[in-house]
Design an enzyme around this catalytic site. Structure first.
Site, PDB file in Angstrom:
ATOM      1  N   ASP A  71     -95.835 -18.747  32.421  1.00 42.49           N
ATOM      2  CA  ASP A  71     -94.530 -18.131  32.197  1.00 42.49           C
ATOM      3  C   ASP A  71     -93.568 -19.063  31.463  1.00 42.49           C
ATOM      4  O   ASP A  71     -93.715 -20.288  31.501  1.00 42.49           O
ATOM      5  CB  ASP A  71     -93.872 -17.791  33.540  1.00 42.49           C
ATOM      6  CG  ASP A  71     -94.492 -16.594  34.222  1.00 42.49           C
ATOM      7  OD1 ASP A  71     -95.581 -16.165  33.820  1.00 42.49           O
ATOM      8  OD2 ASP A  71     -93.863 -16.112  35.183  1.00 42.49           O
ATOM      9  N   HIS A  92     -96.498 -22.493  34.635  1.00 47.11           N
ATOM     10  CA  HIS A  92     -95.443 -22.497  33.610  1.00 47.11           C
ATOM     11  C   HIS A  92     -95.816 -23.487  32.514  1.00 47.11           C
ATOM     12  O   HIS A  92     -95.927 -24.688  32.789  1.00 47.11           O
ATOM     13  CB  HIS A  92     -94.096 -22.869  34.238  1.00 47.11           C
ATOM     14  CG  HIS A  92     -93.642 -21.894  35.277  1.00 47.11           C
ATOM     15  ND1 HIS A  92     -94.106 -21.934  36.574  1.00 47.11           N
ATOM     16  CD2 HIS A  92     -92.807 -20.838  35.197  1.00 47.11           C
ATOM     17  CE1 HIS A  92     -93.560 -20.931  37.257  1.00 47.11           C
ATOM     18  NE2 HIS A  92     -92.764 -20.249  36.454  1.00 47.11           N
TER      19      HIS A  92
END
Ligand code: NI
Length: 197
Positions: free
Chosen positions: A10, A153
């Site tokens: 993400d 991430h």
């Protein structure tokens, strides 16, 4: 039956995403990137490369607000601006990851209106907090199971550094790494929320 697992990344693209793409290419593995629209606009070539390399790209909104806090009109704008920039980069996606995993009935309804499903996760590495290769790796391996969706991430260099070892360990454990669209299959329901395959 294959033991499939989906790695998701993400908040990018960011300065370390190209290195991650190099590593994934070297290991012949496909992942899923939930990109922030404004970051996609800032790194268009990285998004194009995700597509060219066979990764899945999903919508993580334009500017990463907590969607339940902004009201339905802004939810729509957040989704639509990201959709527009992604479309310009060759990405068509019906998958949305609400920032912070924060969603409610209003967000679900706005997503459903647009034909989008919501994708959360069931393995949280908390990589943004630990910023540690070993801890991030251990959390993936501890949580791994058939059908898992793993949250990481790609904006954190420690996460990017961890990924080659994570891929090796998952494959050694018998997992096949797939994208979220591969994991969920063709019958994804607009507005519905998925945490695993
Ligand atoms: Ni995020």
């Amino acid at each position: 039956m294959l033991r499939c697992i989906a790695l998701t990344f993400d908040d990018g693209p960011g300065p370390h995403t190209a290195e991650l793409l190099d590593d994934l290419r070297a290991q012949d593995v496909r992942a899923t990137f939930f990109v922030v629209g404004r970051n996609a606009a800032a790194h268009p070539d990285v998004v194009r490369r995700m597509v060219a390399d066979g990764h899945a790209v999903g919508n993580h909104t334009w500017s990463h607000p907590r969607l339940p806090d902004v009201g339905p009109a802004a939810v729509g704008t957040e989704l639509d601006r990201a959709t527009a920039v992604l479309a310009g980069l060759g990405v068509t996606t019906s998958l949305v990851r609400p920032p912070y995993g924060a969603t409610d009935a209003t967000v679900a309804a706005v997503a459903a209106d647009r034909g989008h499903a919501q994708v959360l996760w069931d393995v949280d590495t908390r990589d943004w907090w630990n910023r540690d290769v070993t801890i991030t790796t251990e959390r993936v391996l501890a949580g791994a199971h058939r059908g898992a969706i793993v949250l990481m991430h790609d904006i954190h260099p420690t996460t990017v550094q961890a990924v080659p070892g994570i891929v090796d360990a998952l494959q050694d454990a018998g997992y096949t790494l797939v994208t979220v669209p591969q994991l969920l299959g063709p019958d994804v329901v607009p507005g519905a929320t998925y945490v695993s395959g």
